[in-house]
Write a protein that holds these residues in place. Sequence first.
Motif, PDB file in Angstrom:
ATOM      1  N   ALA A  22     -70.801  18.057  21.367  1.00 40.69           N
ATOM      2  CA  ALA A  22     -71.205  16.673  21.147  1.00 40.69           C
ATOM      3  C   ALA A  22     -70.383  16.072  20.025  1.00 40.69           C
ATOM      4  O   ALA A  22     -69.880  16.770  19.161  1.00 40.69           O
ATOM      5  CB  ALA A  22     -72.687  16.622  20.785  1.00 40.69           C
ATOM      6  N   SER A  23     -70.276  14.779  20.064  1.00 40.18           N
ATOM      7  CA  SER A  23     -69.586  14.058  19.001  1.00 40.18           C
ATOM      8  C   SER A  23     -70.323  14.302  17.693  1.00 40.18           C
ATOM      9  O   SER A  23     -71.546  14.273  17.651  1.00 40.18           O
ATOM     10  CB  SER A  23     -69.586  12.566  19.333  1.00 40.18           C
ATOM     11  OG  SER A  23     -69.338  11.811  18.196  1.00 40.18           O
ATOM     12  N   THR A  25     -70.853  12.411  15.437  1.00 41.93           N
ATOM     13  CA  THR A  25     -71.626  11.229  15.040  1.00 41.93           C
ATOM     14  C   THR A  25     -72.928  11.088  15.803  1.00 41.93           C
ATOM     15  O   THR A  25     -73.771  10.304  15.428  1.00 41.93           O
ATOM     16  CB  THR A  25     -70.801   9.945  15.246  1.00 41.93           C
ATOM     17  OG1 THR A  25     -70.438   9.859  16.623  1.00 41.93           O
ATOM     18  CG2 THR A  25     -69.566   9.953  14.382  1.00 41.93           C
ATOM     19  N   ASP A  26     -73.110  11.852  16.890  1.00 38.92           N
ATOM     20  CA  ASP A  26     -74.360  11.668  17.624  1.00 38.92           C
ATOM     21  C   ASP A  26     -75.446  12.654  17.222  1.00 38.92           C
ATOM     22  O   ASP A  26     -76.547  12.607  17.734  1.00 38.92           O
ATOM     23  CB  ASP A  26     -74.131  11.678  19.139  1.00 38.92           C
ATOM     24  CG  ASP A  26     -73.764  13.038  19.702  1.00 38.92           C
ATOM     25  OD1 ASP A  26     -73.852  14.036  18.975  1.00 38.92           O
ATOM     26  OD2 ASP A  26     -73.392  13.090  20.877  1.00 38.92           O
ATOM     27  N   PRO A  36     -75.622  16.203  28.447  1.00 38.40           N
ATOM     28  CA  PRO A  36     -74.665  15.337  27.746  1.00 38.40           C
ATOM     29  C   PRO A  36     -74.886  13.857  28.072  1.00 38.40           C
ATOM     30  O   PRO A  36     -74.081  13.214  28.748  1.00 38.40           O
ATOM     31  CB  PRO A  36     -73.309  15.842  28.240  1.00 38.40           C
ATOM     32  CG  PRO A  36     -73.597  16.363  29.604  1.00 38.40           C
ATOM     33  CD  PRO A  36     -74.995  16.916  29.552  1.00 38.40           C
ATOM     34  N   ARG A  39     -72.298  10.724  28.601  1.00 43.20           N
ATOM     35  CA  ARG A  39     -70.945  11.289  28.580  1.00 43.20           C
ATOM     36  C   ARG A  39     -70.430  11.674  29.958  1.00 43.20           C
ATOM     37  O   ARG A  39     -69.331  12.194  30.086  1.00 43.20           O
ATOM     38  CB  ARG A  39     -70.902  12.498  27.656  1.00 43.20           C
ATOM     39  CG  ARG A  39     -71.137  12.109  26.205  1.00 43.20           C
ATOM     40  CD  ARG A  39     -71.178  13.266  25.224  1.00 43.20           C
ATOM     41  NE  ARG A  39     -70.448  14.430  25.626  1.00 43.20           N
ATOM     42  CZ  ARG A  39     -70.915  15.682  25.462  1.00 43.20           C
ATOM     43  NH1 ARG A  39     -72.080  15.898  24.917  1.00 43.20           N
ATOM     44  NH2 ARG A  39     -70.185  16.706  25.831  1.00 43.20           N
ATOM     45  N   THR A  65     -62.816  15.500  29.719  1.00 46.08           N
ATOM     46  CA  THR A  65     -62.653  16.922  29.442  1.00 46.08           C
ATOM     47  C   THR A  65     -62.855  17.788  30.680  1.00 46.08           C
ATOM     48  O   THR A  65     -62.303  18.881  30.753  1.00 46.08           O
ATOM     49  CB  THR A  65     -63.615  17.404  28.336  1.00 46.08           C
ATOM     50  OG1 THR A  65     -64.949  17.142  28.744  1.00 46.08           O
ATOM     51  CG2 THR A  65     -63.320  16.721  27.021  1.00 46.08           C
ATOM     52  N   LYS A  81     -65.859  13.887  26.096  1.00 42.38           N
ATOM     53  CA  LYS A  81     -66.280  14.533  24.860  1.00 42.38           C
ATOM     54  C   LYS A  81     -67.264  13.662  24.093  1.00 42.38           C
ATOM     55  O   LYS A  81     -68.164  14.169  23.442  1.00 42.38           O
ATOM     56  CB  LYS A  81     -65.061  14.863  24.000  1.00 42.38           C
ATOM     57  CG  LYS A  81     -65.411  15.707  22.807  1.00 42.38           C
ATOM     58  CD  LYS A  81     -64.198  16.326  22.177  1.00 42.38           C
ATOM     59  CE  LYS A  81     -64.665  17.194  21.028  1.00 42.38           C
ATOM     60  NZ  LYS A  81     -63.781  18.259  20.731  1.00 42.38           N
ATOM     61  N   THR A  82     -67.103  12.349  24.173  1.00 39.95           N
ATOM     62  CA  THR A  82     -68.000  11.451  23.445  1.00 39.95           C
ATOM     63  C   THR A  82     -68.494  10.328  24.357  1.00 39.95           C
ATOM     64  O   THR A  82     -67.859  10.010  25.374  1.00 39.95           O
ATOM     65  CB  THR A  82     -67.293  10.798  22.234  1.00 39.95           C
ATOM     66  OG1 THR A  82     -66.267   9.928  22.716  1.00 39.95           O
ATOM     67  CG2 THR A  82     -66.715  11.847  21.289  1.00 39.95           C
ATOM     68  N   GLN A  83     -69.578   9.722  23.967  1.00 38.78           N
ATOM     69  CA  GLN A  83     -70.105   8.560  24.687  1.00 38.78           C
ATOM     70  C   GLN A  83     -69.124   7.402  24.614  1.00 38.78           C
ATOM     71  O   GLN A  83     -68.933   6.675  25.589  1.00 38.78           O
ATOM     72  CB  GLN A  83     -71.453   8.139  24.100  1.00 38.78           C
ATOM     73  CG  GLN A  83     -72.551   9.129  24.342  1.00 38.78           C
ATOM     74  CD  GLN A  83     -73.861   8.710  23.697  1.00 38.78           C
ATOM     75  OE1 GLN A  83     -73.957   7.656  23.076  1.00 38.78           O
ATOM     76  NE2 GLN A  83     -74.877   9.540  23.856  1.00 38.78           N
ATOM     77  N   ALA A  84     -68.493   7.230  23.460  1.00 43.31           N
ATOM     78  CA  ALA A  84     -67.548   6.124  23.284  1.00 43.31           C
ATOM     79  C   ALA A  84     -66.386   6.240  24.267  1.00 43.31           C
ATOM     80  O   ALA A  84     -65.954   5.247  24.862  1.00 43.31           O
ATOM     81  CB  ALA A  84     -67.034   6.087  21.846  1.00 43.31           C
ATOM     82  N   LYS A  85     -65.853   7.450  24.455  1.00 44.44           N
ATOM     83  CA  LYS A  85     -64.745   7.652  25.391  1.00 44.44           C
ATOM     84  C   LYS A  85     -65.178   7.371  26.827  1.00 44.44           C
ATOM     85  O   LYS A  85     -64.428   6.796  27.620  1.00 44.44           O
ATOM     86  CB  LYS A  85     -64.180   9.075  25.291  1.00 44.44           C
ATOM     87  CG  LYS A  85     -63.419   9.337  24.014  1.00 44.44           C
ATOM     88  CD  LYS A  85     -62.123   8.565  24.006  1.00 44.44           C
ATOM     89  CE  LYS A  85     -61.289   8.906  22.802  1.00 44.44           C
ATOM     90  NZ  LYS A  85     -60.099   8.063  22.699  1.00 44.44           N
TER      91      LYS A  85
END
Length: 134
Positions: A22-23, A25-26, A36, A39, A65, A81-85
């Motif tokens: 997980a990122s 930041t989360d 996930p 994601r 990923t 890998k992250t929600q932002a991506k």
Amino acid sequence: MLFRSLESAEEKDVLDQNRFVASPTDGAAADSSKVPAGRIILIAGLPTESTNEALIAELTPLGATVVDKKPGETLAHVLFKTQAKAKECLKVIETEKLLALSVAADAPPPKASLLDGEALNAYWGKVQRRASAV
């Protein structure tokens, strides 16, 4: 970065090596059994002849990923890998023409959306079952 297709690799090996981290930041722990959320993108309406390799080539630079698409199917699940991506990739898919997502001129373009709720839980449960069966 390890990037492999769940369809063509032993799923347990993919889960063990990627750990779906997980990122930072989360606040989530690095745990392959943790769903996930936010994601995984589902891409529907792909040409049946599209391949994991083509999707991998175009989606890796966008932060993907893992790509999970079986030959001959029109659906693909893509883990980021992250929600932002994942959200950034959705915007790219909506606004740009990606070669791996190209369809016949008379066919509607593929649709992409974040998996959530029951659809996310059902898909992640299937991934976990495949991983434990290996």
